[in-house]
Structures are given as C-alpha cells and as structure tokens.
Write a protein that holds these residues in place. Structure first.
Motif, PDB file in Angstrom:
ATOM      1  N   ILE A 142      53.207 -27.922 128.209  1.00  0.00           N
ATOM      2  CA  ILE A 142      51.379 -29.242 128.478  1.00  0.00           C
ATOM      3  C   ILE A 142      50.167 -29.008 128.291  1.00  0.00           C
ATOM      4  CG2 ILE A 142      50.677 -30.953 129.233  1.00  0.00           C
ATOM      5  CD1 ILE A 142      53.828 -31.908 130.577  1.00  0.00           C
ATOM      6  N   PRO A 143      49.573 -27.883 128.705  1.00  0.00           N
ATOM      7  CA  PRO A 143      48.396 -28.182 128.619  1.00  0.00           C
ATOM      8  C   PRO A 143      47.483 -26.866 127.485  1.00  0.00           C
ATOM      9  CG  PRO A 143      49.264 -27.097 130.920  1.00  0.00           C
ATOM     10  CD  PRO A 143      50.562 -27.838 130.341  1.00  0.00           C
ATOM     11  N   PRO A 144      48.628 -26.325 126.485  1.00  0.00           N
ATOM     12  CA  PRO A 144      47.970 -26.356 125.374  1.00  0.00           C
ATOM     13  C   PRO A 144      48.067 -27.364 124.595  1.00  0.00           C
ATOM     14  CG  PRO A 144      49.951 -25.264 126.292  1.00  0.00           C
ATOM     15  CD  PRO A 144      49.454 -25.785 127.244  1.00  0.00           C
ATOM     16  N   THR A 145      49.231 -28.132 124.552  1.00  0.00           N
ATOM     17  CA  THR A 145      49.989 -28.677 123.223  1.00  0.00           C
ATOM     18  C   THR A 145      48.407 -29.935 123.385  1.00  0.00           C
ATOM     19  OG1 THR A 145      52.449 -28.339 123.631  1.00  0.00           O
ATOM     20  CG2 THR A 145      51.706 -29.917 122.921  1.00  0.00           C
ATOM     21  N   GLY A 146      48.120 -30.212 124.854  1.00  0.00           N
ATOM     22  CA  GLY A 146      47.116 -31.311 124.393  1.00  0.00           C
ATOM     23  C   GLY A 146      45.786 -31.115 124.644  1.00  0.00           C
ATOM     24  N   ASN A 147      45.829 -29.472 124.860  1.00  0.00           N
ATOM     25  CA  ASN A 147      44.517 -29.122 123.832  1.00  0.00           C
ATOM     26  C   ASN A 147      44.280 -29.381 122.369  1.00  0.00           C
ATOM     27  OD1 ASN A 147      43.696 -28.573 126.437  1.00  0.00           O
ATOM     28  ND2 ASN A 147      44.699 -26.659 126.161  1.00  0.00           N
ATOM     29  N   TYR A 148      45.610 -29.323 121.777  1.00  0.00           N
ATOM     30  CA  TYR A 148      45.512 -29.504 120.676  1.00  0.00           C
ATOM     31  C   TYR A 148      45.715 -30.470 120.176  1.00  0.00           C
ATOM     32  CZ  TYR A 148      46.532 -24.413 119.513  1.00  0.00           C
ATOM     33  OH  TYR A 148      46.919 -22.985 119.487  1.00  0.00           O
ATOM     34  N   TYR A 149      46.217 -31.994 120.721  1.00  0.00           N
ATOM     35  CA  TYR A 149      45.972 -33.080 120.392  1.00  0.00           C
ATOM     36  C   TYR A 149      44.338 -33.320 120.405  1.00  0.00           C
ATOM     37  CZ  TYR A 149      46.656 -37.656 120.979  1.00  0.00           C
ATOM     38  OH  TYR A 149      46.253 -39.797 120.745  1.00  0.00           O
ATOM     39  N   ILE A 150      43.364 -33.065 121.361  1.00  0.00           N
ATOM     40  CA  ILE A 150      42.353 -33.525 120.838  1.00  0.00           C
ATOM     41  C   ILE A 150      41.780 -32.888 120.703  1.00  0.00           C
ATOM     42  CG2 ILE A 150      40.254 -32.975 122.899  1.00  0.00           C
ATOM     43  CD1 ILE A 150      41.767 -32.830 125.248  1.00  0.00           C
ATOM     44  N   MET A 151      42.004 -31.471 119.810  1.00  0.00           N
ATOM     45  CA  MET A 151      41.436 -30.925 118.913  1.00  0.00           C
ATOM     46  C   MET A 151      42.369 -31.964 117.279  1.00  0.00           C
ATOM     47  SD  MET A 151      41.361 -26.948 119.284  1.00  0.00           S
ATOM     48  CE  MET A 151      43.229 -26.557 119.115  1.00  0.00           C
ATOM     49  N   MET A 152      42.872 -32.408 117.438  1.00  0.00           N
ATOM     50  CA  MET A 152      43.149 -33.428 116.283  1.00  0.00           C
ATOM     51  C   MET A 152      42.969 -34.043 115.703  1.00  0.00           C
ATOM     52  SD  MET A 152      47.643 -32.046 116.452  1.00  0.00           S
ATOM     53  CE  MET A 152      47.703 -33.458 114.634  1.00  0.00           C
ATOM     54  N   ILE A 153      42.374 -35.097 117.241  1.00  0.00           N
ATOM     55  CA  ILE A 153      41.870 -36.237 116.627  1.00  0.00           C
ATOM     56  C   ILE A 153      40.713 -35.585 116.694  1.00  0.00           C
ATOM     57  CG2 ILE A 153      40.595 -37.830 118.584  1.00  0.00           C
ATOM     58  CD1 ILE A 153      43.426 -38.518 117.970  1.00  0.00           C
ATOM     59  N   LYS A 154      39.556 -34.427 116.584  1.00  0.00           N
ATOM     60  CA  LYS A 154      38.665 -34.421 116.238  1.00  0.00           C
ATOM     61  C   LYS A 154      38.160 -34.497 115.285  1.00  0.00           C
ATOM     62  CE  LYS A 154      37.360 -32.122 119.612  1.00  0.00           C
ATOM     63  NZ  LYS A 154      37.294 -30.814 120.879  1.00  0.00           N
ATOM     64  N   ASP A 155      39.382 -33.321 114.776  1.00  0.00           N
ATOM     65  CA  ASP A 155      39.543 -33.000 113.315  1.00  0.00           C
ATOM     66  C   ASP A 155      39.623 -34.176 112.437  1.00  0.00           C
ATOM     67  OD1 ASP A 155      39.711 -30.568 113.896  1.00  0.00           O
ATOM     68  OD2 ASP A 155      41.624 -30.210 113.567  1.00  0.00           O
ATOM     69  N   THR A 156      40.309 -35.312 111.942  1.00  0.00           N
ATOM     70  CA  THR A 156      40.177 -36.925 111.987  1.00  0.00           C
ATOM     71  C   THR A 156      38.518 -36.762 111.122  1.00  0.00           C
ATOM     72  OG1 THR A 156      40.563 -38.056 113.680  1.00  0.00           O
ATOM     73  CG2 THR A 156      42.197 -37.483 112.672  1.00  0.00           C
ATOM     74  N   SER A 157      38.333 -36.586 111.334  1.00  0.00           N
ATOM     75  CA  SER A 157      36.377 -36.911 111.168  1.00  0.00           C
ATOM     76  C   SER A 157      36.517 -36.213 110.237  1.00  0.00           C
ATOM     77  CB  SER A 157      35.328 -36.075 111.361  1.00  0.00           C
ATOM     78  OG  SER A 157      36.072 -34.485 112.457  1.00  0.00           O
ATOM     79  N   LEU A 158      37.226 -34.726 109.068  1.00  0.00           N
ATOM     80  CA  LEU A 158      37.415 -34.346 108.281  1.00  0.00           C
ATOM     81  C   LEU A 158      37.691 -35.423 106.776  1.00  0.00           C
ATOM     82  CD1 LEU A 158      38.699 -31.100 108.677  1.00  0.00           C
ATOM     83  CD2 LEU A 158      35.759 -31.597 108.368  1.00  0.00           C
ATOM     84  N   ALA A 159      38.713 -36.902 107.143  1.00  0.00           N
ATOM     85  CA  ALA A 159      39.227 -37.435 106.482  1.00  0.00           C
ATOM     86  C   ALA A 159      38.523 -38.282 105.441  1.00  0.00           C
ATOM     87  CB  ALA A 159      40.215 -38.347 107.332  1.00  0.00           C
ATOM     88  N   PHE A 160      36.762 -38.081 106.009  1.00  0.00           N
ATOM     89  CA  PHE A 160      35.546 -39.139 105.257  1.00  0.00           C
ATOM     90  C   PHE A 160      35.109 -38.265 103.959  1.00  0.00           C
ATOM     91  CE2 PHE A 160      33.251 -36.269 107.141  1.00  0.00           C
ATOM     92  CZ  PHE A 160      32.211 -35.808 106.260  1.00  0.00           C
ATOM     93  N   THR A 161      36.093 -37.533 103.972  1.00  0.00           N
ATOM     94  CA  THR A 161      35.426 -36.392 102.781  1.00  0.00           C
ATOM     95  C   THR A 161      36.853 -37.194 101.627  1.00  0.00           C
ATOM     96  OG1 THR A 161      37.215 -34.468 103.314  1.00  0.00           O
ATOM     97  CG2 THR A 161      35.026 -34.186 104.095  1.00  0.00           C
ATOM     98  N   ILE A 162      37.618 -37.265 101.366  1.00  0.00           N
ATOM     99  CA  ILE A 162      38.649 -37.653 100.609  1.00  0.00           C
ATOM    100  C   ILE A 162      38.269 -39.132 100.865  1.00  0.00           C
ATOM    101  CG2 ILE A 162      39.914 -35.244 100.396  1.00  0.00           C
ATOM    102  CD1 ILE A 162      42.571 -36.826 102.124  1.00  0.00           C
ATOM    103  N   GLY A 163      37.285 -40.070 101.023  1.00  0.00           N
ATOM    104  CA  GLY A 163      37.702 -41.096 100.909  1.00  0.00           C
ATOM    105  C   GLY A 163      38.285 -42.075 102.044  1.00  0.00           C
TER     106      GLY A 163
END
Length: 227
Positions: free
Chosen positions: A149-170
């Motif tokens: 749970i601890p490391p997996t939860g951290n990856y979820y937070i990182m994935m939420i932040k990584d969605t900010s790259l989505a604007f680069t493809i419209g």
C-alpha cells in the motif's frame, strides 16, 4: 509586472472544472497499472520461459524512456505503423502510456511484497487442507496488500501529477486551461502557480487518505502485537 494575486484566485473556478478529466485519467491508469503490474510480478517471480525474457525487455523500455516520449509514441508513432490505431484519442493514449509505464515499476513493488511473505505460511495453509486460492485470498494477499500500500499509493499520486503532460497532445485539462489563460493575459506565474497549488492540494488529500488506509490495514496487526 507585479504579481496579481486577485487574478490568480479568479483562475481557480476556471481551472478546477477540468479536475474530473484529471482524476479520470489518473485513476483509470492506476487501476490498469495494478492489473498489469500484478501480471508482470507473477511472470517475473515464476520466470516463465520466453515470457520472462520478453517482459524484462518491455519493463526496461518503460522504465528507461521519459513519460512524455511514451505518450508521443502511443499517440503519434504507433498509428504511423498501424493505421488501425489512428482512432485512438488523446485521452486513451495517455491512459495506456501511464498505465504501462507505472506497471513496470509496480511489478517490482508487488514482486517484493510477495517475497516478503514467508513461504512457510503458504505451506501451513496447504497442510490444513486449504486450497491454493483460499490460501492466497485469506492469508497471503492481505499481507501483500499491507506491504504494497505505501509505495503503491505514492505511484497513484505521481500518476495524477503525470496527467499534466496530457495537454501536450491536445487533452483539455487543468494544465491546458492554465496555459490558455496565461497565453491570453501573459500572466504566466499566476496561471501556473494556481494549477500547481491545485495539484499540491490534491496530492495532500491523497496522502492523507493513504495514511488513513495504512492505519486501517495495520490495525489488526497492532492488536495482535498488543496481546
């Protein structure tokens, strides 16, 4: 040019309205990453011939290539080789890229969590006539979940932040809205700071929920240790 705090606050309702698409991309990518990560972990732990070698190359690729490049490859590159994939929209491309990339990392989390559980516990379950599925579901997986749970939860937070790259493809998300506002007013600091604060708050809320989940999962073990 002075910092315009009032303008920054005025951006909040215009940016936050795109929060649902951010949560949708991040959460669906996370769930798929868990599924693929578990499959990868099983293959790695059992070292299935051929599958293991192929998977190690795939994992090396997703760990070694920047996220933005992977998004570009799925959205722009693959349709060039496979025209049938040209129907994939930008949101789907982001979800696929983020889920596979993070599955490569979560596979190690799950593999380590399984190895951390003493094999003797599985053997003890079999010795009392439990089926393999019963042993996995009632004894092994709860312990694996507690460890993961601890490391997996951290990856979820990182994935939420990584969605900010989505604007680069419209994809029109919070980052895209902030970029649009900044392009019109030239108040880049205010716009990007506002979207940054929103991501910061989201991360803080998720960290709080993660800590509550960890405490809930740990509760039975604390009670047992207190006896």
């Amino acid at each position: 040019m002075n910092f315009d705090f009032q303008y920054m606050l005025s951006l909040f309702p215009r940016i936050i309205e795109f929060l649902p698409i951010v949560l949708y991309m991040g959460t669906l990518s996370f769930l798929l990453a868990i599924v693929f990560g578990m499959i990868f972990a099983v293959i790695i732990n059992n070292k299935y011939p051929v599958l293991y070698q192929i998977l190690m190359v795939i994992i090396s690729y997703f760990r070694g290539i920047p996220t933005l490049i992977q998004i570009f490859i799925f959205y722009f590159g693959l349709p060039q080789l496979f025209p049938s994939l040209s129907s994939i929209d930008a949101v789907t491309a982001v979800i696929i890229a983020l889920s596979l990339r993070n599955a490569a990392y979560l596979s190690e989390v799950f593999r380590s969590a399984f190895l951390a559980v003493d094999k003797g516990q599985y053997e003890a379950c079999i010795s009392v006539n439990m089926t393999k599925w019963q042993a996995l579901r009632t004894v092994i997986l709860p312990q694996v979940t507690r460890i993961a749970i601890p490391p997996t939860g951290n990856y979820y937070i990182m994935m939420i932040k990584d969605t900010s790259l989505a604007f680069t493809i419209g994809v029109v998300d919070m980052m895209a809205r902030a970029k649009l506002e900044a392009a019109v007013t030239f108040k880049f600091l205010e716009a990007y700071l506002m979207v940054g604060v929103i991501y910061w708050v989201i991360s803080a809320v998720l960290q709080f929920l993660q800590s509550k989940l960890e405490a809930y999962v740990e509760k039975p073990y604390k009670k047992e240790a207190a006896k």
